[in-house]
Motif scaffolding. Structure first.
Motif, PDB file in Angstrom:
ATOM      1  N   SER A   1     -10.793   8.614 -31.781  1.00 61.60           N
ATOM      2  CA  SER A   1      -9.362   8.795 -32.025  1.00 61.60           C
ATOM      3  C   SER A   1      -8.707   9.286 -30.748  1.00 61.60           C
TER       4      SER A   1
ATOM      5  N   ILE B   1      -1.598   8.799 -33.374  1.00 64.78           N
ATOM      6  CA  ILE B   1      -3.048   8.909 -33.316  1.00 64.78           C
ATOM      7  C   ILE B   1      -3.607   7.513 -33.539  1.00 64.78           C
ATOM      8  N   ARG B   2      -4.401   7.016 -32.583  1.00 66.98           N
ATOM      9  CA  ARG B   2      -5.071   5.704 -32.688  1.00 66.98           C
ATOM     10  C   ARG B   2      -6.536   5.948 -32.993  1.00 66.98           C
ATOM     11  N   THR B   3      -6.990   5.458 -34.124  1.00 65.86           N
ATOM     12  CA  THR B   3      -8.385   5.632 -34.518  1.00 65.86           C
ATOM     13  C   THR B   3      -9.073   4.281 -34.563  1.00 65.86           C
TER      14      THR B   3
ATOM     15  N   HIS C   1     -10.177   9.907 -40.144  1.00 61.18           N
ATOM     16  CA  HIS C   1     -10.196  11.070 -39.256  1.00 61.18           C
ATOM     17  C   HIS C   1      -9.438  12.182 -39.962  1.00 61.18           C
TER      18      HIS C   1
END
Length: 85
Positions: A15, A54-56, A81
């Motif tokens: 993330s 947020i990039r997961t 996450h």
């Protein structure tokens, strides 16, 4: 704190906390994910400005070429996450 969470075939999870201008502020990563050894961990203290994201990303390893379905059962898969503040 945080918990990076997948199920049986999850192998890597990351993330990125991204500022509005695209700068990566912090990264959480489980490079050798194992379903039976996942644990809560501390996040580095980071100021996250309004408008950040947020990039997961999760990577799943399916050895037999079968289909993996998303779901809440341990026999299914997920990419979540959890963040505690």
């Amino acid at each position: 704190g945080e918990l990076l969470h997948m199920h049986q075939v999850g192998s890597l999870m990351q993330s990125d906390f991204v500022a509005p201008n695209g700068t990566v502020l912090a990264t959480s990563r489980a490079e050798w994910y194992e379903f039976h050894t996942q644990q809560n961990q501390l996040l580095p203290r980071t100021v996250v400005p309004r408008g950040s994201s947020i990039r997961t990303r999760c990577v799943f390893k399916v050895n037999d070429g079968g289909t993996v379905r998303f779901g809440i059962a341990s026999s299914q898969e997920m990419c979540m996450h959890f963040i505690y503040y």
